[in-house]
Structures are given as structure tokens and as C-alpha cells.
Design a protein around this motif. Structure first.
Motif, PDB file in Angstrom:
ATOM      1  N   LEU A 161       0.806  -1.220   0.000  1.00 52.07           N
ATOM      2  CA  LEU A 161       0.000   0.000   0.000  1.00 52.07           C
ATOM      3  C   LEU A 161       0.848   1.283   0.000  1.00 52.07           C
ATOM      4  CD1 LEU A 161      -3.030  -0.963   2.277  1.00 52.07           C
ATOM      5  CD2 LEU A 161      -2.864  -1.024  -0.223  1.00 52.07           C
ATOM      6  N   TRP A 162       1.933   1.240  -0.744  1.00 48.22           N
ATOM      7  CA  TRP A 162       2.646   2.458  -1.102  1.00 48.22           C
ATOM      8  C   TRP A 162       2.232   2.775  -2.542  1.00 48.22           C
ATOM      9  CZ3 TRP A 162       8.474   2.882   0.527  1.00 48.22           C
ATOM     10  CH2 TRP A 162       8.614   2.518   1.859  1.00 48.22           C
ATOM     11  N   ILE A 163       1.984   4.028  -2.840  1.00 45.04           N
ATOM     12  CA  ILE A 163       1.471   4.345  -4.171  1.00 45.04           C
ATOM     13  C   ILE A 163       2.452   4.004  -5.289  1.00 45.04           C
ATOM     14  CG2 ILE A 163      -0.308   6.041  -3.586  1.00 45.04           C
ATOM     15  CD1 ILE A 163       1.722   8.236  -3.870  1.00 45.04           C
ATOM     16  N   ASP A 164       3.738   3.954  -5.000  1.00 42.41           N
ATOM     17  CA  ASP A 164       4.728   3.573  -6.007  1.00 42.41           C
ATOM     18  C   ASP A 164       4.409   2.200  -6.610  1.00 42.41           C
ATOM     19  OD1 ASP A 164       5.618   4.944  -3.595  1.00 42.41           O
ATOM     20  OD2 ASP A 164       7.586   5.155  -4.541  1.00 42.41           O
ATOM     21  N   ASP A 165       3.842   1.317  -5.790  1.00 44.08           N
ATOM     22  CA  ASP A 165       3.617  -0.069  -6.192  1.00 44.08           C
ATOM     23  C   ASP A 165       2.726  -0.199  -7.426  1.00 44.08           C
ATOM     24  OD1 ASP A 165       4.909  -0.353  -3.790  1.00 44.08           O
ATOM     25  OD2 ASP A 165       3.211  -1.260  -2.730  1.00 44.08           O
ATOM     26  N   MET A 166       1.860   0.777  -7.628  1.00 48.41           N
ATOM     27  CA  MET A 166       0.883   0.619  -8.687  1.00 48.41           C
ATOM     28  C   MET A 166       1.419   0.878 -10.081  1.00 48.41           C
ATOM     29  SD  MET A 166      -1.921  -0.797  -7.995  1.00 48.41           S
ATOM     30  CE  MET A 166      -0.707  -1.905  -7.287  1.00 48.41           C
ATOM     31  N   TYR A 167       2.701   1.124 -10.171  1.00 49.46           N
ATOM     32  CA  TYR A 167       3.365   0.967 -11.471  1.00 49.46           C
ATOM     33  C   TYR A 167       4.229  -0.292 -11.425  1.00 49.46           C
ATOM     34  CZ  TYR A 167       5.308   2.187 -15.965  1.00 49.46           C
ATOM     35  OH  TYR A 167       5.632   2.175 -17.299  1.00 49.46           O
ATOM     36  N   MET A 168       4.901  -0.528 -10.308  1.00 49.42           N
ATOM     37  CA  MET A 168       5.825  -1.657 -10.202  1.00 49.42           C
ATOM     38  C   MET A 168       5.115  -3.004 -10.404  1.00 49.42           C
ATOM     39  SD  MET A 168       8.327   0.317  -9.604  1.00 49.42           S
ATOM     40  CE  MET A 168       8.453   1.999  -9.031  1.00 49.42           C
ATOM     41  N   ILE A 169       3.963  -3.161  -9.771  1.00 47.71           N
ATOM     42  CA  ILE A 169       3.228  -4.418  -9.895  1.00 47.71           C
ATOM     43  C   ILE A 169       2.514  -4.501 -11.238  1.00 47.71           C
ATOM     44  CG2 ILE A 169       1.304  -5.790  -8.982  1.00 47.71           C
ATOM     45  CD1 ILE A 169       2.105  -4.867  -6.184  1.00 47.71           C
ATOM     46  N   THR A 170       1.809  -3.448 -11.595  1.00 47.04           N
ATOM     47  CA  THR A 170       0.983  -3.531 -12.809  1.00 47.04           C
ATOM     48  C   THR A 170       1.821  -3.645 -14.073  1.00 47.04           C
ATOM     49  OG1 THR A 170       0.815  -1.117 -12.935  1.00 47.04           O
ATOM     50  CG2 THR A 170      -0.932  -2.256 -11.776  1.00 47.04           C
ATOM     51  N   ILE A 171       3.012  -3.014 -14.108  1.00 44.32           N
ATOM     52  CA  ILE A 171       3.752  -3.006 -15.366  1.00 44.32           C
ATOM     53  C   ILE A 171       4.272  -4.388 -15.727  1.00 44.32           C
ATOM     54  CG2 ILE A 171       6.026  -2.404 -14.411  1.00 44.32           C
ATOM     55  CD1 ILE A 171       4.411  -1.074 -17.676  1.00 44.32           C
ATOM     56  N   VAL A 172       4.746  -5.152 -14.740  1.00 44.93           N
ATOM     57  CA  VAL A 172       5.265  -6.473 -15.076  1.00 44.93           C
ATOM     58  C   VAL A 172       4.127  -7.454 -15.340  1.00 44.93           C
ATOM     59  CG1 VAL A 172       5.493  -7.287 -12.681  1.00 44.93           C
ATOM     60  CG2 VAL A 172       6.964  -8.235 -14.475  1.00 44.93           C
ATOM     61  N   GLN A 173       3.005  -7.322 -14.625  1.00 45.77           N
ATOM     62  CA  GLN A 173       1.861  -8.192 -14.909  1.00 45.77           C
ATOM     63  C   GLN A 173       1.253  -7.885 -16.275  1.00 45.77           C
ATOM     64  OE1 GLN A 173       1.037 -10.822 -12.976  1.00 45.77           O
ATOM     65  NE2 GLN A 173       2.804 -10.241 -11.702  1.00 45.77           N
ATOM     66  N   ALA A 174       1.158  -6.602 -16.596  1.00 41.86           N
ATOM     67  CA  ALA A 174       0.627  -6.207 -17.906  1.00 41.86           C
ATOM     68  C   ALA A 174       1.542  -6.676 -19.023  1.00 41.86           C
ATOM     69  CB  ALA A 174       0.431  -4.695 -17.961  1.00 41.86           C
ATOM     70  N   ARG A 188      -4.885  -9.983 -12.479  1.00 38.75           N
ATOM     71  CA  ARG A 188      -4.123  -9.712 -11.260  1.00 38.75           C
ATOM     72  C   ARG A 188      -3.854  -8.211 -11.117  1.00 38.75           C
ATOM     73  NH1 ARG A 188       0.935 -13.951 -11.843  1.00 38.75           N
ATOM     74  NH2 ARG A 188      -0.076 -15.867 -11.139  1.00 38.75           N
ATOM     75  N   ALA A 189      -3.352  -7.621 -12.192  1.00 33.92           N
ATOM     76  CA  ALA A 189      -3.002  -6.208 -12.151  1.00 33.92           C
ATOM     77  C   ALA A 189      -4.222  -5.346 -11.855  1.00 33.92           C
ATOM     78  CB  ALA A 189      -2.366  -5.789 -13.479  1.00 33.92           C
ATOM     79  N   ALA A 190      -5.348  -5.665 -12.492  1.00 29.32           N
ATOM     80  CA  ALA A 190      -6.560  -4.883 -12.300  1.00 29.32           C
ATOM     81  C   ALA A 190      -7.091  -5.018 -10.874  1.00 29.32           C
ATOM     82  CB  ALA A 190      -7.625  -5.327 -13.302  1.00 29.32           C
ATOM     83  N   LYS A 191      -7.084  -6.235 -10.344  1.00 22.43           N
ATOM     84  CA  LYS A 191      -7.557  -6.467  -8.977  1.00 22.43           C
ATOM     85  C   LYS A 191      -6.700  -5.692  -7.982  1.00 22.43           C
ATOM     86  CE  LYS A 191      -8.202 -10.287  -5.638  1.00 22.43           C
ATOM     87  NZ  LYS A 191      -9.626 -10.113  -5.316  1.00 22.43           N
ATOM     88  N   GLU A 192      -5.404  -5.699  -8.213  1.00 20.60           N
ATOM     89  CA  GLU A 192      -4.484  -4.984  -7.330  1.00 20.60           C
ATOM     90  C   GLU A 192      -4.737  -3.478  -7.406  1.00 20.60           C
ATOM     91  OE1 GLU A 192      -1.335  -5.683  -4.524  1.00 20.60           O
ATOM     92  OE2 GLU A 192      -2.289  -7.183  -5.807  1.00 20.60           O
ATOM     93  N   MET A 193      -4.944  -2.975  -8.609  1.00 22.28           N
ATOM     94  CA  MET A 193      -5.187  -1.545  -8.789  1.00 22.28           C
ATOM     95  C   MET A 193      -6.461  -1.103  -8.069  1.00 22.28           C
ATOM     96  SD  MET A 193      -4.191   1.364 -10.022  1.00 22.28           S
ATOM     97  CE  MET A 193      -2.965   1.079 -11.301  1.00 22.28           C
ATOM     98  N   ALA A 226       0.479   6.843 -14.040  1.00 18.55           N
ATOM     99  CA  ALA A 226       1.029   6.041 -15.128  1.00 18.55           C
ATOM    100  C   ALA A 226       0.529   4.601 -15.063  1.00 18.55           C
ATOM    101  CB  ALA A 226       2.548   6.076 -15.077  1.00 18.55           C
ATOM    102  N   GLY A 227       0.409   4.064 -13.857  1.00 21.60           N
ATOM    103  CA  GLY A 227      -0.077   2.699 -13.725  1.00 21.60           C
ATOM    104  C   GLY A 227      -1.505   2.539 -14.212  1.00 21.60           C
ATOM    105  N   MET A 228      -2.376   3.478 -13.847  1.00 20.27           N
ATOM    106  CA  MET A 228      -3.751   3.424 -14.342  1.00 20.27           C
ATOM    107  C   MET A 228      -3.787   3.567 -15.859  1.00 20.27           C
ATOM    108  SD  MET A 228      -6.167   5.405 -11.562  1.00 20.27           S
ATOM    109  CE  MET A 228      -5.134   6.849 -11.293  1.00 20.27           C
ATOM    110  N   THR A 229      -2.939   4.439 -16.381  1.00 18.66           N
ATOM    111  CA  THR A 229      -2.886   4.647 -17.828  1.00 18.66           C
ATOM    112  C   THR A 229      -2.497   3.366 -18.551  1.00 18.66           C
ATOM    113  OG1 THR A 229      -2.304   6.984 -17.538  1.00 18.66           O
ATOM    114  CG2 THR A 229      -1.760   5.972 -19.655  1.00 18.66           C
TER     115      THR A 229
END
Length: 365
Positions: A161-174, A188-193, A226-229
């Protein structure tokens, strides 16, 4: 009546094209291709930026991938080969620099070889990259109770639950989804977001750095934007999580529009008018808005000027050698407002170099 409807349908795409044109023609010194060339080619001879002094860091990974995308978009085969050679050297003679698969800031490395696999179909890239995506959901034996709890709820054990994570996790899953076509990675990425949006987004659309750090840090919010984008570009229209993510994105973009300064930039602390203008976060916001206009998520008439003014401002921070200035250094969370004001500012820091490449590529698409 029919005539009026016809005129409306005719005028609508014309208005859209006029607004879009604001993102296509720039004055001397702000041409995205020229700036992209300087920043991208700077990376060829750039030194490694290491995580904890040991492994390839996430800023280097994203700078590297942004350069690959620029080479692909512009047909720069020399640059593309240089990027492949850099990875070949890493795996052959610098394997100790390959990040371990045990932290949210390290697993994202997989997005780099997975992108090269998408472009080349060389299975060696897939074999290198995919385990970084898989291990984000494979709970290690030494996981602590909190990590195990997240995993039991079908989230990544690396959730913090650090906001940085929502690029780190989503980018590799995407990236794993794009490489394999397996929807589990995108799900996975969407559920996490959605989890992060529900837990961290404030009513004004912005995000605290973490639940216990109530400050709107620029680059941290940039990772969310960027992660949402990235996710919205890939999620099918009928994906069950898309409406929630789009709502979070639109709410954030509306707030960013309000907080953009007269210069076209955003500040290190977004809502603090006396704070300094910071380039990496501003570039991330510009990337999200440019993409939103081009993808049709944002109304061009309202947001094209925001994106244009941001890029014109950002261009002024790039020197002749392709180095971006006024970049906040790597920043851990801290419940101390002055801490964010006092963060050192570097020139050529890969956090900024990477984010600028995102903007360049979005403008060139």
C-alpha cells in the motif's frame, strides 16, 4: 432535425482533431522526436543505476524500456540493437546485477525482457522475464504473516500500500499479459489496482504517499497516474474492473488539471504552492494526460492544452546532452512534510529520464 444531427456528427470529429493537433506540432526546442533522440541515445553510454548498490534498479529498467519503445516507434535500428546488446552483456557477463525476485521494486525488472519478447519473439527474453511476473504471486517460504494474508486474499504477497507499487506491480503483470495472452496476468493487475484505489485515493482524486504519510508527493502520484494509464490501454471495455479504474483515473486527472501551475509543471508536493517544480512527477502526469486525450478517455478541448503546456514546460529542463534536471532523488515514505521539501534534486537521474521517454513515446504514437 436530420440536418442538425448531420452537422453535429461532422463538427464533433473536427473539434476532436483540432484539439489533438495541439499535441502534434511543437516549436523549436520542444520537438518530441528530437528531445527523445537526445534522452534515448544518452542511455547507450549511461552507467547502471543500481538498487542498494547491487542490482539493476527500477528507474534504469524503465529508462531502458522507454528507449526500446522509442527505437521501435522511430525505426532506429542502431538504437534498438544497442539496447539488446546491453541486455545480452548483463545476462552474460554481469549476471550478479540481475535483480532477485523478492521485492516489489525488483520484480518489475521482468517488464524489460518481456517487452523485447513482444517485439522480437525471441524466447530467451520470455524465459528471462516471465518468472518475475509469476513470483509476484508465488508466496516464498519465509513470507511474513502480512504477506501471507495478502496472498490468501489473492493479492500479490508484495502488496504494501505504497502508491509507487501501482506501477511496479501492474507493469510487469501487464507485460506478461501482452507477451503470453494469458488473462490471469491482466486480472491480477486490475484487482491490485482496485485495491489501491479503494484504500488510498482521497476524495480530491490524489493519493497520500501511504496511509500513514498524508502528503501528496508528486512522483508517487505519478506512479499511480502512469499505472492506471497502462492498465486502461490494455483492459477490454467489458472487463469488470475497468469502470472502477477509469473512475479513479478521471477523478485524478480532474484534480491534476486544477493543480497544474502557471508554468505548466506540477510541484514536488502537488498541493503546496510554495514547493518546487519537479520534473519526473510532472512528466508522469503529462504522459497520463497525453494518453488520455489520444485514447479518448479525456475531453480534448479541456485536456489537450493541459498536456501541451506541460510538455512545453518540461522541454526546458532538458540540456543539450539529453539530461533532465530538477529530478527528485529516490524517496522513501516519511511522515514529515519538510522531508519532501528538502529532497535533493539531481540532473540526469533515471527517474526523470524514464518518465520523459514515456511522454515522448506517447506524443509520437
Amino acid at each position: 432535425m436530420i440536418k442538425n444531427v448531420f452537422l453535429f456528427l461532422l463538427i464533433l470529429p473536427i473539434k476532436f482533431l483540432i484539439a489533438q493537433s495541439e499535441l502534434a506540432a511543437f516549436p523549436a526546442g520542444a520537438d518530441p522526436k528530437e528531445i527523445g533522440h537526445k534522452i534515448a541515445h544518452r542511455f547507450i553510454t549511461g552507467k547502471h543505476m543500481l538498487h542498494a548498490g547491487k542490482w539493476i534498479s527500477y528507474p534504469e529498467t524503465f529508462y531502458w524500456t522507454g528507449t526500446i519503445n522509442y527505437a521501435h516507434l522511430t525505426g532506429d535500428h542502431v538504437l534498438m540493437q544497442a539496447m539488446k546488446d546491453r541486455l545480452s552483456k548483463l545476462t552474460a557477463s554481469e549476471p550478479q546485477l540481475l535483480p532477485p525476485k523478492n521485492h516489489v521494486d525488483l520484480n518489475m525488472f521482468g517488464s524489460l525482457p518481456l517487452r523485447l519478447y513482444q517485439l522480437s519473439k525471441d524466447k530467451n527474453y520470455l524465459d528471462l522475464g516471465l518468472p518475475y511476473a509469476d513470483t509476484q504471486w508465488e508466496v516464498p517460504q519465509n513470507a511474513n504473516p502480512t504477506e501471507k494474508d495478502w496472498a490468501q486474499k489473492e493479492y500479490s504477497w508484495q502488496t504494501r500500500l505504497w502508491i509507487d507499487d501501482m506501477y511496479m506491480i501492474t507493469i510487469v503483470q501487464a507485460a506478461a499479459f501482452q507477451a503470453t495472452g494469458d488473462p490471469k496476468y491482466l486480472d491480477r493487475a486490475a484487482k491490485e489496482m482496485v485495491l489501491y484505489l479503494d484504500e488510498l485515493q482521497r476524495p480530491n482524486g490524489l493519493f497520500y504517499h501511504a496511509p500513514d504519510v498524508p502528503f501528496y508527493w508528486g512522483r508517487g502520484n505519478g506512479w499511480m497516474a502512469a499505472g492506471m494509464t497502462e492498465l486502461l490501454r490494455m483492459l477490454p471495455q467489458d472487463h469488470p474492473d475497468r469502470p472502477r479504474i477509469l473512475k479513479g483515473y478521471l477523478t485524478m486527472m480532474n484534480s491534476l488539471k486544477k493543480y497544474q501551475t502557471r508554468s505548466g509543471m506540477w510541484n514536488q508536493l502537488i498541493d503546496q504552492s510554495d514547493c518546487w517544480a519537479e520534473t519526473s512527477g510532472s512528466a508522469m502526469f503529462a504522459y497520463a494526460i497525453i494518453s488520455g486525450v489520444k485514447q479518448g478517455w479525456l475531453e480534448p478541448k479541456k485536456y489537450s492544452p493541459v498536456a501541451r503546456n506541460a510538455w512545453l514546460a518540461l522541454a526546458k529542463y532538458v540540456d543539450d546532452k539529453g539530461a533532465v534536471s530538477e529530478v527528485c532523488v529516490g524517496t522513501n515514505k516519511k511522515n514529515d512534510k519538510q522531508y519532501y521539501y528538502d529532497r535533493p534534486r539531481h540532473t540526469g537521474d533515471y527517474h526523470g529520464q524514464a518518465a520523459y521517454m514515456w511522454c515522448v513515446n506517447a506524443l509520437l504514437e
